[in-house]
Design a protein around this motif. Structure first.
Motif, PDB file in Angstrom:
ATOM      1  N   ALA A   8      14.967   0.798  19.079  1.00 15.48           N
ATOM      2  CA  ALA A   8      14.062   1.816  18.566  1.00 15.48           C
ATOM      3  C   ALA A   8      12.621   1.427  18.958  1.00 15.48           C
ATOM      4  N   PRO A   9      11.661   2.344  18.794  1.00 15.70           N
ATOM      5  CA  PRO A   9      10.290   2.024  19.199  1.00 15.70           C
ATOM      6  C   PRO A   9       9.638   0.930  18.343  1.00 15.70           C
ATOM      7  N   ASN A  10       8.720   0.198  18.961  1.00 17.14           N
ATOM      8  CA  ASN A  10       7.836  -0.737  18.260  1.00 17.14           C
ATOM      9  C   ASN A  10       8.552  -1.958  17.658  1.00 17.14           C
ATOM     10  N   LYS A  11       9.669  -2.347  18.224  1.00 15.12           N
ATOM     11  CA  LYS A  11      10.432  -3.467  17.666  1.00 15.12           C
ATOM     12  C   LYS A  11      10.106  -4.786  18.369  1.00 15.12           C
ATOM     13  N   GLY A  12       9.430  -4.683  19.542  1.00 12.82           N
ATOM     14  CA  GLY A  12       9.108  -5.910  20.286  1.00 12.82           C
ATOM     15  C   GLY A  12       9.886  -6.039  21.576  1.00 12.82           C
ATOM     16  N   LYS A  13      10.411  -4.917  22.092  1.00 12.39           N
ATOM     17  CA  LYS A  13      11.190  -4.959  23.346  1.00 12.39           C
ATOM     18  C   LYS A  13      10.331  -5.471  24.497  1.00 12.39           C
ATOM     19  N   THR A  14       9.134  -4.894  24.615  1.00  9.90           N
ATOM     20  CA  THR A  14       8.284  -5.275  25.742  1.00  9.90           C
ATOM     21  C   THR A  14       7.782  -6.713  25.581  1.00  9.90           C
ATOM     22  N   GLU A  26       2.040  -3.709  29.037  1.00 10.95           N
ATOM     23  CA  GLU A  26       1.368  -3.429  27.763  1.00 10.95           C
ATOM     24  C   GLU A  26       2.272  -3.571  26.531  1.00 10.95           C
ATOM     25  N   VAL A  27       1.711  -4.231  25.532  1.00 16.32           N
ATOM     26  CA  VAL A  27       2.369  -4.393  24.233  1.00 16.32           C
ATOM     27  C   VAL A  27       1.397  -3.853  23.199  1.00 16.32           C
ATOM     28  N   ALA A  28       1.849  -3.057  22.231  1.00 17.00           N
ATOM     29  CA  ALA A  28       0.925  -2.598  21.184  1.00 17.00           C
ATOM     30  C   ALA A  28       1.689  -2.205  19.937  1.00 17.00           C
ATOM     31  N   ASN A  29       0.974  -2.220  18.829  1.00 14.27           N
ATOM     32  CA  ASN A  29       1.620  -1.943  17.550  1.00 14.27           C
ATOM     33  C   ASN A  29       1.667  -0.455  17.247  1.00 14.27           C
ATOM     34  N   PRO A  31       4.478   3.198  18.190  1.00 13.89           N
ATOM     35  CA  PRO A  31       5.678   3.614  18.934  1.00 13.89           C
ATOM     36  C   PRO A  31       5.326   4.187  20.309  1.00 13.89           C
ATOM     37  N   PHE A  32       6.224   4.062  21.235  1.00 18.66           N
ATOM     38  CA  PHE A  32       6.112   4.625  22.586  1.00 18.66           C
ATOM     39  C   PHE A  32       4.962   4.057  23.407  1.00 18.66           C
ATOM     40  N   THR A  33       4.740   2.763  23.262  1.00 16.69           N
ATOM     41  CA  THR A  33       3.775   2.099  24.136  1.00 16.69           C
ATOM     42  C   THR A  33       4.349   2.117  25.552  1.00 16.69           C
ATOM     43  N   THR A  34       5.631   1.828  25.647  1.00 12.06           N
ATOM     44  CA  THR A  34       6.278   1.835  26.969  1.00 12.06           C
ATOM     45  C   THR A  34       6.810   3.227  27.256  1.00 12.06           C
ATOM     46  N   ILE A  35       6.468   3.753  28.426  1.00  8.46           N
ATOM     47  CA  ILE A  35       7.017   5.055  28.822  1.00  8.46           C
ATOM     48  C   ILE A  35       7.900   4.850  30.051  1.00  8.46           C
ATOM     49  N   ALA A  79      11.731   2.590  27.366  1.00  6.76           N
ATOM     50  CA  ALA A  79      11.015   3.182  26.232  1.00  6.76           C
ATOM     51  C   ALA A  79      11.885   3.103  24.974  1.00  6.76           C
ATOM     52  N   GLY A  80      11.242   3.226  23.828  1.00  9.66           N
ATOM     53  CA  GLY A  80      11.973   3.174  22.565  1.00  9.66           C
ATOM     54  C   GLY A  80      12.897   4.373  22.412  1.00  9.66           C
ATOM     55  N   LEU A  81      14.086   4.106  21.896  1.00  7.52           N
ATOM     56  CA  LEU A  81      15.068   5.174  21.673  1.00  7.52           C
ATOM     57  C   LEU A  81      14.866   5.790  20.299  1.00  7.52           C
ATOM     58  N   ASN A 225      14.309  -9.744  16.053  1.00  6.22           N
ATOM     59  CA  ASN A 225      12.952 -10.203  16.388  1.00  6.22           C
ATOM     60  C   ASN A 225      12.014 -10.243  15.167  1.00  6.22           C
ATOM     61  N   LYS A 226      10.883 -10.887  15.365  1.00  3.07           N
ATOM     62  CA  LYS A 226       9.821 -11.041  14.351  1.00  3.07           C
ATOM     63  C   LYS A 226      10.280 -11.966  13.222  1.00  3.07           C
ATOM     64  N   LEU A 227      11.039 -12.973  13.622  1.00  2.00           N
ATOM     65  CA  LEU A 227      11.580 -13.945  12.678  1.00  2.00           C
ATOM     66  C   LEU A 227      10.465 -14.760  12.005  1.00  2.00           C
ATOM     67  N   ASP A 228       9.281 -14.727  12.608  1.00  2.00           N
ATOM     68  CA  ASP A 228       8.146 -15.467  12.032  1.00  2.00           C
ATOM     69  C   ASP A 228       7.603 -14.813  10.761  1.00  2.00           C
ATOM     70  N   VAL A 229       7.906 -13.536  10.557  1.00  2.00           N
ATOM     71  CA  VAL A 229       7.377 -12.844   9.373  1.00  2.00           C
ATOM     72  C   VAL A 229       8.121 -13.348   8.132  1.00  2.00           C
ATOM     73  N   PRO A 230       7.382 -13.767   7.101  1.00  2.00           N
ATOM     74  CA  PRO A 230       8.050 -14.316   5.913  1.00  2.00           C
ATOM     75  C   PRO A 230       9.132 -13.381   5.360  1.00  2.00           C
ATOM     76  N   CYS A 251      15.017 -14.247  16.743  1.00  2.00           N
ATOM     77  CA  CYS A 251      14.031 -14.702  17.721  1.00  2.00           C
ATOM     78  C   CYS A 251      12.610 -14.331  17.316  1.00  2.00           C
ATOM     79  N   CYS A 252      11.683 -14.969  17.987  1.00  2.00           N
ATOM     80  CA  CYS A 252      10.277 -14.621  17.812  1.00  2.00           C
ATOM     81  C   CYS A 252       9.706 -14.488  19.219  1.00  2.00           C
ATOM     82  N   ALA A 253       9.753 -13.262  19.716  1.00  2.00           N
ATOM     83  CA  ALA A 253       9.337 -13.007  21.098  1.00  2.00           C
ATOM     84  C   ALA A 253       7.856 -13.325  21.294  1.00  2.00           C
ATOM     85  N   GLU A 254       7.074 -13.047  20.244  1.00  2.00           N
ATOM     86  CA  GLU A 254       5.636 -13.284  20.344  1.00  2.00           C
ATOM     87  C   GLU A 254       5.340 -14.773  20.560  1.00  2.00           C
ATOM     88  N   ALA A 255       6.100 -15.621  19.862  1.00  2.00           N
ATOM     89  CA  ALA A 255       5.899 -17.070  19.994  1.00  2.00           C
ATOM     90  C   ALA A 255       6.286 -17.531  21.400  1.00  2.00           C
TER      91      ALA A 255
HETATM   92  N1  GTP Z   1       5.247 -10.846  14.044  1.00  2.00           N
HETATM   93  C1  GTP Z   1       5.735 -10.540  15.237  1.00  2.00           C
HETATM   94  N2  GTP Z   1       5.326  -9.419  15.866  1.00  2.00           N
HETATM   95  C2  GTP Z   1       5.856  -9.140  17.078  1.00  2.00           C
HETATM   96  C3  GTP Z   1       6.832  -9.965  17.708  1.00  2.00           C
HETATM   97  N3  GTP Z   1       7.181  -9.411  18.891  1.00  2.00           N
HETATM   98  C4  GTP Z   1       6.445  -8.287  19.003  1.00  2.00           C
HETATM   99  N4  GTP Z   1       5.638  -8.106  17.937  1.00  2.00           N
HETATM  100  C5  GTP Z   1       4.657  -7.016  17.716  1.00  2.00           C
HETATM  101  O1  GTP Z   1       5.344  -5.771  17.579  1.00  2.00           O
HETATM  102  C6  GTP Z   1       4.571  -4.706  18.136  1.00  2.00           C
HETATM  103  C7  GTP Z   1       5.367  -3.910  19.135  1.00  2.00           C
HETATM  104  O2  GTP Z   1       5.615  -4.716  20.273  1.00  2.00           O
HETATM  105  P1  GTP Z   1       6.130  -4.107  21.677  1.00  2.00           P
HETATM  106  O3  GTP Z   1       6.614  -5.263  22.467  1.00  2.00           O
HETATM  107  O4  GTP Z   1       5.090  -3.226  22.297  1.00  2.00           O
HETATM  108  O5  GTP Z   1       7.342  -3.225  21.139  1.00  2.00           O
HETATM  109  P2  GTP Z   1       8.294  -2.197  21.932  1.00  2.00           P
HETATM  110  O6  GTP Z   1       9.612  -2.250  21.230  1.00  2.00           O
HETATM  111  O7  GTP Z   1       8.281  -2.449  23.381  1.00  2.00           O
HETATM  112  O8  GTP Z   1       7.569  -0.826  21.594  1.00  2.00           O
HETATM  113  P3  GTP Z   1       7.663   0.600  22.377  1.00  2.00           P
HETATM  114  O9  GTP Z   1       7.454   0.352  23.829  1.00  2.00           O
HETATM  115  O10 GTP Z   1       6.529   1.339  21.754  1.00  2.00           O
HETATM  116  O11 GTP Z   1       8.994   1.146  22.033  1.00  2.00           O
HETATM  117  C8  GTP Z   1       3.316  -5.367  18.732  1.00  2.00           C
HETATM  118  O12 GTP Z   1       2.271  -5.286  17.794  1.00  2.00           O
HETATM  119  C9  GTP Z   1       3.759  -6.813  18.924  1.00  2.00           C
HETATM  120  O13 GTP Z   1       2.669  -7.715  18.911  1.00  2.00           O
HETATM  121  C10 GTP Z   1       7.237 -11.163  17.000  1.00  2.00           C
HETATM  122  O14 GTP Z   1       8.054 -11.964  17.470  1.00  2.00           O
HETATM  123  N5  GTP Z   1       6.664 -11.376  15.787  1.00  2.00           N
END
Ligand code: GTP
Ligand code: MG
Length: 398
Positions: A8-14, A26-29, A31-35, A79-81, A225-230, A251-255
């Motif tokens: 789904a959108p905004n989960k951290g795929k990119t 591009e990564v952003a908080n 939905p639909f950052t990736t087209i 793109a997000g489904l 993903n986002k395992l770092d969030v409490p 996982c924690c993709a951001e890390a």
């Molecule tokens: N806390 C936390 N945030 C993350 C992590 N990975 C991604 N994010 C945040 O989640 C948001 C969405 O990240 P994207 O990688 O753009 O997500 P996406 O699923 O590709 O989004 P769309 O392309 O819009 O569908 C951004 O604000 C990222 O910084 C993570 O491991 N931990």
């Protein structure tokens, strides 16, 4: 080997894609950052065979560090489904075509539960990751069903004129999706459709067939993903209990992205997938240092890695059961440029020496005489089944 990243959108795929490929996308908080789909190269890990020969290899593709070989795989981030009901609001799901060639899919979900199915930030405790997983499977199945349905008329007309068997009639089309004869045969038998003419298939039967084909051609594993969030770890535990048959890895993709970027910039020494890193540069400001130490303490120490590398390894070696085979010679392991064990190929399960010969070059396959196991010097016939870390010399005619 192509791995698709979906969800789904905004989960951290990119972010996951970027962490795997280090491509600047591009990564952003929201939905639909990736087209448009992002395509890049990531790596999977295997204990390199160079240590067996007491040498250090020089891969032409990928790299090898401390005798761990990182083998390239193609990765696509789409793109997000969104649920079909929302099609007008999202991008539609037509871009799924980008995934047609993918061997397997990684579904990225937000295990922190802070984003809903449409990717909007909410604090809704109802955000249910199990539902998110079920929804994606449903979307993929609906998409595949649509493709099959569209093509079925033409294929069944051909079947009628050529009087071919159902499997033969389907094979060309299925082959383009990466379905093998053997898999198609299994699925047709399982669905009791092997002897049934295509024109007699009901929609229900086609749906059942689609589901089974999807399972064999596009197996899915979950990147939580986002395992770092409490609070995320408890949610991950619950999800695993709820879906014991799914492969779910936290996982924690951001890390991972932060560590790989710092490694590339020469600030730290970090091996992808490792449970620690070393700061090696003085040129690091306090903020950077804090961020890195947070990752060390709250991600690596707690979970033993960021999970990203583990997910890539798991999908290739456990889900798809691919394995590594190196071309080499009994006299020397290097190519004409002096690169030792320059190539390493990912082979599908039950690959034979002949399959490997074809992988190296069609001519090697066509003119195959015999093969030699470089480690044992044993002669191998064309039907010999290969195993992980075999080094094979192909002897061919002409
Ligand atoms: N806390 C936390 N945030 C993350 C992590 N990975 C991604 N994010 C945040 O989640 C948001 C969405 O990240 P994207 O990688 O753009 O997500 P996406 O699923 O590709 O989004 P769309 O392309 O819009 O569908 C951004 O604000 C990222 O910084 C993570 O491991 N931990
Ligand atoms: Mg994206």
């Amino acid at each position: 080997m192509i791995i698709g990243i979906v969800g789904a959108p905004n989960k951290g795929k990119t972010t996951f894609f970027k962490a795997s490929t280090l491509m600047d996308v591009e990564v952003a908080n929201y939905p639909f950052t990736t087209i448009d789909a992002n395509k890049g190269v990531g790596f999977v890990r295997n204990q390199c065979i160079d240590s067996h020969f007491k040498v250090q290899c020089n891969p032409r593709h990928g790299f090898c560090k401390e005798h761990t070989r990182y083998i390239p795989v193609d990765i696509i981030d789409v793109a997000g489904l969104v649920p079909v009901a929302n099609e007008g609001r999202g991008l539609g799901n037509k871009f799924l075509t980008d995934l047609y060639q993918a061997n397997a899919l990684i579904q990225v979900i937000d295990i922190s539960g802070k984003t809903n199915l449409e990717g909007k930030t909410t604090n809704n405790e109802e955000n249910d990751p199990a539902k998110e997983i079920a929804f994606l499977v449903e979307e993929i199945d609906t998409w595949l069903f649509g493709i099959f349905k569209k093509n079925l008329d033409k294929i069944s007309r051909e079947q009628r004129t050529k009087k071919t068997k159902t499997q033969t009639a389907l094979m060309t089309f299925m082959g383009s999706m990466g379905v093998s004869e053997k898999n198609l045969d299994l699925v047709l038998k399982e669905c009791l459709l092997k002897e049934k003419l295509l024109e007699d298939w009901t929609d229900q039967q086609l749906k059942e067939f689609t589901k089974n084909i999807r399972k064999t051609t596009k197996p899915i594993i979950i990147a939580a993903n986002k395992l770092d969030v409490p609070g995320s770890y408890e949610k991950l535990k619950k999800l695993k209990e709820k879906l014991p048959d799914m492969k779910i890895i936290g996982c924690c993709a951001e890390a991972e992205l932060a560590l790989k970027s710092a490694n590339k910039a020469g600030v730290i020494d970090y091996l992808p997938g490792a449970n620690n890193f070393k700061i090696i540069s003085e040129k690091i400001n306090e903020k950077q240092k804090q961020a890195l130490e947070f990752i060390r303490k709250d991600v690596l120490k707690k979970y033993d890695s960021t999970g990203v590398q583990e997910i890539l390894d798991s999908i290739v070696f456990e889900t798809l059961k691919y394995f590594c085979v190196y071309p080499g010679g009994t006299k020397k392991l290097e190519d004409k440029d002096g690169n030792i064990l320059p190539d390493c190929f990912l082979m599908p399960p039950r690959s034979t020496t002949l399959d490997f010969a074809y992988k190296l070059h069609t001519d090697f396959g066509k003119n195959f005489i015999k093969a030699i196991d470089v480690k044992t010097k044993m002669l191998l016939g064309k039907d010999h089944l290969l195993k992980n870390n075999d080094v094979i010399e192909i002897i061919s005619g002409k």
